[in-house]
Design an enzyme around this catalytic site. Sequence first.
Site, mmCIF file in Angstrom:
data_model
loop_
_atom_site.group_PDB
_atom_site.id
_atom_site.type_symbol
_atom_site.label_atom_id
_atom_site.label_comp_id
_atom_site.label_asym_id
_atom_site.label_seq_id
_atom_site.Cartn_x
_atom_site.Cartn_y
_atom_site.Cartn_z
ATOM 1 N N GLY A 10 0.814 -1.208 0.000
ATOM 2 C CA GLY A 10 0.000 0.000 0.000
ATOM 3 C C GLY A 10 0.849 1.261 0.000
ATOM 4 N N GLY A 66 5.900 4.857 -8.438
ATOM 5 C CA GLY A 66 6.771 3.699 -8.573
ATOM 6 C C GLY A 66 5.983 2.411 -8.703
ATOM 7 N N HIS A 67 4.901 2.291 -7.922
ATOM 8 C CA HIS A 67 4.037 1.117 -8.041
ATOM 9 C C HIS A 67 3.342 1.088 -9.402
ATOM 10 C CE1 HIS A 67 4.138 1.644 -3.547
ATOM 11 N NE2 HIS A 67 4.407 0.355 -3.640
ATOM 12 N N GLY A 108 10.060 -3.981 -7.833
ATOM 13 C CA GLY A 108 10.918 -2.846 -8.145
ATOM 14 C C GLY A 108 12.376 -3.094 -7.792
ATOM 15 N N GLU A 109 13.275 -2.543 -8.579
ATOM 16 C CA GLU A 109 14.705 -2.695 -8.327
ATOM 17 C C GLU A 109 15.188 -1.833 -7.168
ATOM 18 O OE1 GLU A 109 16.940 -2.133 -11.901
ATOM 19 O OE2 GLU A 109 16.337 -4.080 -12.736
ATOM 20 N N LYS A 110 14.339 -0.953 -6.647
ATOM 21 C CA LYS A 110 14.755 -0.179 -5.469
ATOM 22 C C LYS A 110 15.113 -1.130 -4.333
ATOM 23 C CE LYS A 110 11.878 2.056 -2.753
ATOM 24 N NZ LYS A 110 12.261 1.567 -1.384
ATOM 25 N N ASP A 111 14.322 -2.192 -4.188
ATOM 26 C CA ASP A 111 14.634 -3.242 -3.218
ATOM 27 C C ASP A 111 15.340 -4.380 -3.953
ATOM 28 O OD1 ASP A 111 13.194 -2.185 -0.774
ATOM 29 O OD2 ASP A 111 11.552 -2.203 -2.212
ATOM 30 N N GLN A 164 15.904 -7.717 -2.206
ATOM 31 C CA GLN A 164 14.626 -8.437 -2.127
ATOM 32 C C GLN A 164 14.301 -9.110 -3.454
ATOM 33 O OE1 GLN A 164 10.827 -6.840 -0.235
ATOM 34 N NE2 GLN A 164 10.406 -6.467 -2.383
ATOM 35 N N SER A 170 7.313 4.832 -0.263
ATOM 36 C CA SER A 170 6.224 5.202 0.640
ATOM 37 C C SER A 170 6.758 5.981 1.832
ATOM 38 C CB SER A 170 5.504 3.942 1.128
ATOM 39 O OG SER A 170 5.043 3.187 0.031
#
Length: 282
Positions: free
Chosen positions: A31, A36-37, A149-152, A155, A188
């Site tokens: 959420g 980005g989402h 996403g590549e931000k994480d 992960q 977020s």
Amino acid sequence: MKIFKSKKTFHDYIERQREMGKKIGFAPTMGALHQGHISLYEAASKENDLVFSSIFVNPTQFNNAADLEKYPRNIENDLKILENSDYVDAVYIPEVSDLYPDGLKSKSYDFDGLENEMEGKFRPGHFDGVGTVVEELLLQVQPDNAYFGEKDFQQLVIIEKLVEKLKLPVKIHGVAIYREKNGLAMSSRNERLSAEQREASKIIYETLLKVNDWFRIITVPEINQRVKDIFEDQRGMVLEYFEISDEQTLKETDFFYKGHNYRAFIVVFVNEVRLIDNMHLE
């Protein structure tokens, strides 16, 4: 856009789509949606007949109770964003019991050591929590493709390992980091920054750009020292860690070996807000 709050109803809907031969793309979220989402859904829409999202703030991946409590939640606004995006066909909003039928606890995973690098050193148990909820969502949604996403980036690599080890029939896709106009990686958590802090935080991206330039001409220890020096001069910011790591193993390197791909990873506290970013080094 269809909204599902019942596991059974959602499962029945998925089964009907499968019977019709629909190809499903999926992007799970916690959420507090932003552009980005939306970039994940846009990528999914190009390769699938249907795009599904989910919204679930996963308690087991927070090793800091205060961080979980402060995590932004606004389901009404999230649904409005999804509706207006024109990319999402259905959203799943599960209860805790839908994803943790045996109680709120993580499974224990072996990700071949990927979970012990970077974030794993600072957030014990985090990737067990991520793995538990992602595994359950992938089993329930049964997507052909899933988008993260590549931000994480750590992960993302761990989820790829999860899918490989469990032999799940889904292809994992990484989507490039979506940035604000000043270069700050969209997150977020950015909502917890003041306008002044948000602008000052562009130094994170600017530092990564410098690292990409330095990568060609100086050693890794010299780069590490320069990054430390930059953040020692930043008021209200604390560098938690910076490292250059192999993109496949995520292990930190002190030398650039030919034939390997490297990425710079950085985590900075802006007052109490923890911001992460990374960049592939050309």
